[in-house]
Design an enzyme around this catalytic site. Structure first.
Site, PDB file in Angstrom:
ATOM      1  N   ASP A 193      38.046  36.720  38.509  1.00  0.00           N
ATOM      2  CA  ASP A 193      38.342  37.814  37.585  1.00  0.00           C
ATOM      3  C   ASP A 193      39.726  38.402  37.874  1.00  0.00           C
ATOM      4  O   ASP A 193      40.056  38.668  39.020  1.00  0.00           O
ATOM      5  CB  ASP A 193      37.252  38.888  37.770  1.00  0.00           C
ATOM      6  CG  ASP A 193      37.275  39.940  36.679  1.00  0.00           C
ATOM      7  OD1 ASP A 193      38.271  40.033  35.937  1.00  0.00           O
ATOM      8  OD2 ASP A 193      36.283  40.679  36.570  1.00  0.00           O
ATOM      9  N   HIS A 196      41.115  41.172  36.084  1.00  0.00           N
ATOM     10  CA  HIS A 196      41.302  42.492  35.465  1.00  0.00           C
ATOM     11  C   HIS A 196      41.906  43.478  36.471  1.00  0.00           C
ATOM     12  O   HIS A 196      41.209  43.962  37.360  1.00  0.00           O
ATOM     13  CB  HIS A 196      39.972  43.036  34.963  1.00  0.00           C
ATOM     14  CG  HIS A 196      39.505  42.373  33.705  1.00  0.00           C
ATOM     15  ND1 HIS A 196      38.687  41.274  33.697  1.00  0.00           N
ATOM     16  CD2 HIS A 196      39.761  42.655  32.394  1.00  0.00           C
ATOM     17  CE1 HIS A 196      38.442  40.913  32.453  1.00  0.00           C
ATOM     18  NE2 HIS A 196      39.074  41.725  31.627  1.00  0.00           N
TER      19      HIS A 196
END
Lengths: 484, 136, 484, 136
Positions: free
Chosen positions: D14, D16
């Protein structure tokens, strides 16, 4: 005719009042002085005109739904839901169609049947039948100001009851609640009925009670050229102020072309102030209301959200004081409370995102504004001429002559000769002018724009073009192009 | 070809005039003789117009949600007036709110209507049904 | 460094190719000549670049969703649903995050687990694991063109497999799929990886097969100043065309202020053409893509529809060639197919209503365009200087120097020194310039706009203002105002 | 007052980074010592950082839907590494798609997490829980 644009004589008013309050049994509960005292006990946060003026000063746009059901508890529950879950800034009480035709006995049947079958058999709240105390129960249990919204040619008793009931805003007018809402009622009569309503509001104002008045802007809601609805709005504004109304909200229904819509909502208060001043009135406060798309809606909810959002965006960019909100159920008639609240939240999201933005002035926007101003002035000036200076008399004669002419209206007092159509950018133009008192320059502008569309589509402008435009939004389009 | 006559109107306290104008135009274009009694039409006005013009069909529109209250007893009144066999079509937003259409349709068929149309029906659908029902 | 902006030497390309195709077992099924023949068997209606060029000529805006699940049948079903029920003009195949990090073994675990639990355990379609034949099954069962969308720093094997699999468009680039998507991968490496991808596309083009290439415009999707994302988009366009790419779609992520957004999407193709021409390239076709709001979304679906609609409206008024669509489930991550289709239909409704309208040129719009052009040129000119005329070399040095600097990026190859914030109208301005090579005039413009907001809010501009802006949309606002 | 140490990171594949920057800022402002290992962090990196800094809490973010796959076995690995009692918080879009949060929470609590946060949680909520759990 004994019609004139001047304050109703007190004697005449009280003669009518006797009659009006006797039209239905609940009329006897109206006590003006007591009602004034009741209004004075309400907090400012529940006063419509007060909140509107605040919003206008801050340059923000408020959201208001339509809503009404047959029974009191259910209606209150509905409004509370819209206040809580819909984040409504203003609340409505939409009146049922029987009450709008003064058919109180049929409204009573609707109430009784609704109790029996357990769902609302009426398309609104029959406030006359419910009476003063029921209205006050609404006002007391709601936090934000509440307005009566209806479509009643003769709304005198409804006004007496709802204003005594604590409502602080009242929609309608002698033209805007006649021409789109009646078939056989003369304009002379409805102007008189509404002079009564406006005088009643004026009496409250004289006692220090603010009651907002809002002529119904969109009229038939279908391809109404801005100058036609503006002409009517300004006339109703004048008629209202002449009776002592001070808080005035003028309306306009979205046509769909952003520039035309922004031009319309911006010019509306300017034109009203111009003519009010010209006729010697100065004690008024004008705000504006923008109606999201009033024509046919797509049945698909996702598409309906798109139409709702586009209306919210135009209202925000045009800096309307409030916007009347549609729901994703619009194509099916009256929405559930959840769908109604959803339409509100979509609208609020757009209003919040756009509250710091506006559409800058451009040549095209200036041109739209200029056209609307010139056309509206042409209609109003001719109307004043026809009335030899009296706007009330002039209005009756203007409708007779087709100088004011509303497309698709049911009333036989409306000439029904003009034919509107969209141009290639989706702006509403006029295909057949009927007797609109427009200068040849103005007519040439409309003809050119519609001819351009005809060339784009390879067909001559005709009624089929108009029909295509009416169906267009339901099919996802603004301009009704022929199938290729 | 014989030109069949239709009585067209918007029933009850309903003032929706736009669709009425469009239906008038579409049915006329399709070759029917349209007797348009407009908005705010009572059951009696529909029946009177149908008798006077020897109409084959009464076409009722209702857009404002009170259709159920307004349409009740229309078939019975037709029978009493001697036009018990006339075709009755109805369409629009017939009830308050978004309800399942097949339930709404059932209710109106039981009330004696021959054809029931949901919101958003295009005129062409009714025109096709008219041709079928009238054997054109 | 051995990096340069010139066509990869064929020998070097084929050396890499051996290596790339051996990275996972499905690589062995790639046969370039056979793939060219396969592409030539596809109808034009399935060719991405062809449909984009048609839309650009007509001045319309197309809608494209994001979508991808772990298993082939379910993925095909999802895309067919979006085509039928969502009326998508273009389809995507969004690749899962393990594949994006070249972790094909973990992707395989995800596929296996998804089969077991009966729901997708991956956030996209692992195209490398599924292989060439599976990709072709998608293309054959869908009517509209399909694009690979991902976020893969080293996407060479993915490109080989999906392009051989019949996809006709491929998103990404050496900067835009590194800086927002990786932590430890050098820009030098990713530029090389993407030169390989672009060269592969160039080889298809040389055989008469059109493959559209789209750098990822929004970067981190959060308060990215238009000139920063434009700078990156133009560089990636140049790098692509240098390898033989011809159909180029440049992207921009909605900032939320209408004027800034329209200015951005209008200037993007102009700037790209300007620099491509300047560097001697002429054989290219540029289209644009506008991304609906990439930041946080409201959890409420009705409000999400508002955000989606506003993105659609800005795309339509800016005349973007296509718009990438969000869903009402955005706040919760990956949407159901129904929610995804609903977002599409809302968008299509707005696009259809606005397709004949545009935003007229105004002083304010011209100013926004001028600022974006000047800022982007400042970044690009300094980048070319740093590379002594070579844009690839210049890019690596520009990131080292903070001349290009993307806010909120995870990559340690990004300086991360600039700080953006909104002004009072919601336009994205720059609070801390880091090393952006802007003239003092430009900096003064930004400072003034942010200072005005500070005055409006009675506080000094700070990181708290930036945080407030990031949370704002989730709370329904564009500008993050302090609580009063 | 003792300054407690938190290890903060975004797990798995991930990337983000925005929320990570905000949490770092908010927890630091709230008086905690934040060891931010950033995005693309493996379970091993979380544990190594926690041991090296004698952290009281490991705070895992996951925004991309693979959280369930990525977080499995973290509690067991902590136990094997001798920090079996460390507080484990997790939050974000933890699963693919819109699922009922109480079911998602149950799944993560069973995996050994002490606190599980739904999408859109404000940092203040976690800060209050931290103060409670750490007796501050």
């Amino acid at each position: 005719m004994d019609l004139a644009n001047r304050t109703i004589d007190p004697e005449e008013f009280f003669r009518q009042r006797q009659e009006v309050l006797n039209q239905w049994t609940t009329g006897k509960d109206v006590d003006f002085e007591e009602a004034v005292a009741y209004h004075k006990s309400l907090p400012q946060s529940k006063v419509f005109g007060h909140k509107l003026a605040e919003g206008k000063a801050k340059g923000i746009t408020f959201a208001q739904p339509r809503a009404g059901v047959a029974l009191l508890n259910e209606h209150l529950e509905l409004l509370r839901f819209l206040e809580e879950e819909g984040e409504a800034d203003f609340l409505p009480t939409t009146i049922d169609s029987y009450t709008r035709q003064n058919r109180y006995a049929e409204a009573q049947t609707g109430i009784d049947e609704s109790r029996m079958v357990g769902r609302s058999m009426l398309n609104g709240f029959p406030a006359v039948n419910h009476g003063v105390a029921a209205c006050r129960r609404l006002i007391e249990h709601l936090k934000v100001p509440v307005q009566v919204r209806h479509g009643t040619p003769d709304a005198r008793l409804l006004a007496e009851i709802t204003l005594a009931g604590g409502f602080t805003a009242y929609e309608g007018g002698g033209i805007s609640y006649n021409i789109p809402y009646a078939k056989e009622v003369s304009i002379e009569n409805t102007i008189k009925y509404w002079q009564y309503v406006d005088r009643l509001v004026g009496m409250y104002e004289e006692k220090g009670v603010s009651i907002n008045r809002e002529p119904f802007g969109p009229l038939t809601g279908t391809l109404v050229p801005p100058s036609v609805s503006h002409g009517v709005a300004v006339i109703e504004g004048i008629l209202a102020v002449a009776q002592g109304v001070r808080s005035l909200t003028l309306g306009y229904g979205q046509c769909g072309n952003l520039l035309q819509d922004v031009a319309a909502i911006r010019t509306l208060p300017l034109l009203a102030a111009e003519y009010l001043n010209k006729l010697g009135y100065s004690d008024f406060d004008i705000t504006t209301v923008f109606h999201q798309w009033m024509g046919g809606f797509p049945q698909d909810e996702a598409k309906a959200y798109g139409v709702i959002s586009w209306g919210a965006a135009a209202a925000a960019l045009g800096k309307a004081t409030k916007v009347i909100v549609k729901s994703p159920h619009e194509a099916f008639g009256i929405p559930t409370k959840e769908a109604n609240a959803a339409g509100l939240r979509t609208t609020k999201q757009i209003l919040n995102m756009l509250k710091d933005q506006s559409l800058p002035m451009t040549e095209d926007l200036a041109l739209e504004e200029k056209m609307i101003m010139e056309e509206t002035r042409a209609i109003l000036d001719r109307t004043l001429d026809l009335g030899e200076g009296d706007i009330a008399v002039g209005t009756v004669r203007a409708f007779q002559a087709g100088v004011i002419d509303v497309p698709f209206a049911p009333s036989r007092y409306n000439a029904g000769r003009i034919l509107p159509a969209r141009d290639s950018q989706g702006a509403v133009r006029i295909l057949d002018f009927g007797n609109l008192p427009f200068h040849e320059d103005i007519k040439e502008f409309h003809r050119e724009r519609i001819a351009l569309r005809g060339r784009d589509e390879g067909r001559d402008p005709s009624f089929q073009m108009v029909i295509d435009d009416i169906y267009a939004i339901g099919k996802g389009m603004l301009v009704g192009r022929p199938k290729i | 070809m014989e030109r069949k006559t239709l009585v067209l109107g918007v029933i009850g306290a309903d003032v929706h005039a736009v669709g009425n104008r469009i239906l008038d135009y579409a049915f006329t274009q399709a070759g029917f003789k349209v007797i348009n009694i407009g908005v705010l039409a009572s059951q009696e006005e529909f029946i009177r117009a149908a008798i006077e013009t020897a109409a084959s069909v009464i076409m009722v529109s209702s857009l404002y949600g009170h259709g159920e209250l307004d349409c009740r007893g229309l078939r019975e009144k037709c029978q009493e007036s001697g036009i018990g066999d006339i075709l009755l079509y109805v369409g629009g937003n017939l009830v308050v709110g978004k309800q399942e259409f097949n339930k709404v349709e059932k209710r109106f068929l039981e009330m004696g209507f021959n054809r029931v149309y949901p919101p958003g029906t295009m005129p062409e659908v009714a025109i096709e049904d008219l041709r079928k029902d009238l054997g054109l």
